[in-house]
Design an enzyme around this catalytic site. Structure first.
Site, PDB file in Angstrom:
ATOM      1  N   ARG A  57       0.858  -1.204   0.000  1.00 15.73           N
ATOM      2  CA  ARG A  57       0.000   0.000   0.000  1.00 15.73           C
ATOM      3  C   ARG A  57       0.883   1.239   0.000  1.00 15.73           C
ATOM      4  O   ARG A  57       1.429   1.646   1.051  1.00 15.73           O
ATOM      5  CB  ARG A  57      -0.909   0.003   1.220  1.00 15.73           C
ATOM      6  CG  ARG A  57      -1.803   1.208   1.312  1.00 15.73           C
ATOM      7  CD  ARG A  57      -2.798   1.310   0.196  1.00 15.73           C
ATOM      8  NE  ARG A  57      -3.863   0.315   0.308  1.00 15.73           N
ATOM      9  CZ  ARG A  57      -4.708   0.033  -0.679  1.00 15.73           C
ATOM     10  NH1 ARG A  57      -4.573   0.633  -1.838  1.00 15.73           N
ATOM     11  NH2 ARG A  57      -5.667  -0.866  -0.509  1.00 15.73           N
ATOM     12  N   ARG A  81       0.985  -6.391 -10.241  1.00 20.16           N
ATOM     13  CA  ARG A  81       1.517  -5.856  -8.971  1.00 20.16           C
ATOM     14  C   ARG A  81       1.618  -6.904  -7.868  1.00 20.16           C
ATOM     15  O   ARG A  81       2.192  -6.634  -6.803  1.00 20.16           O
ATOM     16  CB  ARG A  81       0.685  -4.672  -8.475  1.00 20.16           C
ATOM     17  CG  ARG A  81      -0.772  -5.009  -8.167  1.00 20.16           C
ATOM     18  CD  ARG A  81      -1.508  -3.780  -7.636  1.00 20.16           C
ATOM     19  NE  ARG A  81      -2.934  -4.071  -7.437  1.00 20.16           N
ATOM     20  CZ  ARG A  81      -3.752  -3.293  -6.747  1.00 20.16           C
ATOM     21  NH1 ARG A  81      -3.306  -2.170  -6.203  1.00 20.16           N
ATOM     22  NH2 ARG A  81      -5.035  -3.600  -6.607  1.00 20.16           N
ATOM     23  N   HIS A 151       0.515   3.826 -10.479  1.00 19.98           N
ATOM     24  CA  HIS A 151      -0.452   4.303  -9.480  1.00 19.98           C
ATOM     25  C   HIS A 151       0.288   4.988  -8.310  1.00 19.98           C
ATOM     26  O   HIS A 151       0.279   4.495  -7.177  1.00 19.98           O
ATOM     27  CB  HIS A 151      -1.221   3.073  -8.975  1.00 19.98           C
ATOM     28  CG  HIS A 151      -2.448   3.355  -8.181  1.00 19.98           C
ATOM     29  ND1 HIS A 151      -2.421   4.014  -6.977  1.00 19.98           N
ATOM     30  CD2 HIS A 151      -3.749   3.029  -8.396  1.00 19.98           C
ATOM     31  CE1 HIS A 151      -3.651   4.088  -6.489  1.00 19.98           C
ATOM     32  NE2 HIS A 151      -4.478   3.522  -7.327  1.00 19.98           N
ATOM     33  N   ASP A 194     -11.999  10.870  -6.848  1.00 21.29           N
ATOM     34  CA  ASP A 194     -11.547   9.719  -7.639  1.00 21.29           C
ATOM     35  C   ASP A 194     -11.909  10.032  -9.081  1.00 21.29           C
ATOM     36  O   ASP A 194     -13.051   9.841  -9.503  1.00 21.29           O
ATOM     37  CB  ASP A 194     -12.256   8.441  -7.162  1.00 21.29           C
ATOM     38  CG  ASP A 194     -11.600   7.188  -7.707  1.00 21.29           C
ATOM     39  OD1 ASP A 194     -11.874   6.091  -7.155  1.00 21.29           O
ATOM     40  OD2 ASP A 194     -10.820   7.294  -8.679  1.00 21.29           O
ATOM     41  N   GLU A 251      -1.869   9.488 -10.963  1.00 24.07           N
ATOM     42  CA  GLU A 251      -1.487   8.248 -11.643  1.00 24.07           C
ATOM     43  C   GLU A 251      -1.355   8.456 -13.154  1.00 24.07           C
ATOM     44  O   GLU A 251      -2.318   8.852 -13.816  1.00 24.07           O
ATOM     45  CB  GLU A 251      -2.525   7.179 -11.333  1.00 24.07           C
ATOM     46  CG  GLU A 251      -2.754   6.990  -9.842  1.00 24.07           C
ATOM     47  CD  GLU A 251      -4.076   6.333  -9.507  1.00 24.07           C
ATOM     48  OE1 GLU A 251      -4.531   5.486 -10.289  1.00 24.07           O
ATOM     49  OE2 GLU A 251      -4.652   6.682  -8.453  1.00 24.07           O
TER      50      GLU A 251
END
Ligand code: TA6
Length: 274
Positions: A57, A81, A151, A194, A251
């Site tokens: 994270r 990932r 990201h 977002d 991102e």
């Protein structure tokens, strides 16, 4: 150069005159980058797990071959990932710059999820500037389409003091309402954000209380801006309840309509310099 945590989680640590960096072999995941005499550029959750199969994270998760959860056969943000990448060459380009290469090829497991032959190569240059290049080559005999993102979680002193410039006038999808809007002013944060911006070709400036960070992308015309704010942060894995105050994600992407079709034996590269 390769270090191991007690649970066997492997990462590479780089230190040169200009910066230090740490990159996990799982996901070729850059999770620490700090220029000499500066605070870390990237945010890393102090509640993040370093366990095989779980995305770290923070830092720069590689979302590939899909961004988001539009492909029901793939995990959110794809599988790259959370799988082991191959560490290739590490080169000291000069006393201030170290270049690392990582690669990921298709496998029996990957083809069960996403039935294509591919080679993905990540080149990271650690120096006064951080550069990341993610190159996808279609090794199959049919075209395939990817969506992807670097990201990046940026470390900020206080989210309410942050502004993001350079996206004024750009159209964006609000992923929370699925409505389309046009950005008028600089971006500020006082709630969950977002958004997937399209038609982005310019430098993006992240202004924090004590520094300005300039992002330049190529091979990408979409940029995602995300902060979970209070409620979503409380629901997120690997994050403490007040973590939303400490980071913002900007991102570099090929997301939604900026998806990229890659023909057999052709490649596409997305590049970030910050
Ligand atoms: O890039 C923004 C986003 O898609 C958010 O919606 C949020 O889900 C974030 O990515 C983190 O996703 P993750 O799968 O890493 O928990």
């Amino acid at each position: 150069m390769i270090k191991k945590l007690q649970n066997g989680f492997e990462y590479v640590e780089i230190s040169n005159k200009a910066a230090i960096a740490k990159i996990a072999l799982q996901g070729a995941h850059l999770f620490h980058y700090e220029r000499s005499s500066e605070i870390p550029l990237l945010w890393l959750s102090d509640a993040s797990k370093f366990e095989l199969g779980t995305a770290i994270r923070g830092g720069v998760p590689i979302c590939w071959p899909s961004f988001g959860n539009n492909n029901p056969k793939l995990p959110q943000h794809g599988f790259a990932r959370t799988v082991m990448w191959q560490l290739g060459e590490i080169q000291e380009l000069d006393e201030d710059t170290t270049q690392l290469r990582f690669s990921l090829e298709d496998s029996k497991e990957s083809r069960e999820l996403w039935d294509y032959k591919f080679l993905v190569e990540l080149t990271i240059r650690v120096g006064k500037t951080l550069e990341m290049e993610l190159k996808t080559t279609n090794c199959d005999n049919v075209p395939f389409t990817i969506t992807q993102a670097l990201h990046t979680y940026f470390n900020v002193s206080a989210i309410e003091d942050v502004t993001i410039e350079g996206l004024e006038g750009k159209k964006y999808l609000d992923a929370l309402t699925l409505q389309h809007h046009t950005q008028v002013d600089e971006i500020r944060f006082s709630q969950e954000v977002d958004r997937v911006y399209q038609g982005v070709e310019d430098t993006i400036i992240l202004k924090d209380a004590n520094r300005e960070i300039e992002l330049k992308n190529s091979g990408s015309k979409s940029v995602v801006v995300w902060n979970p704010w209070i409620d979503k942060c409380a629901r997120m894995s690997g994050m403490k309840p007040d973590a939303y105050k400490e980071f913002v994600c900007i991102e570099s992407a090929n997301a939604y309509e900026d998806k990229r079709e890659i023909l057999p034996n052709k490649s596409h590269t997305i590049h970030l310099s910050v």
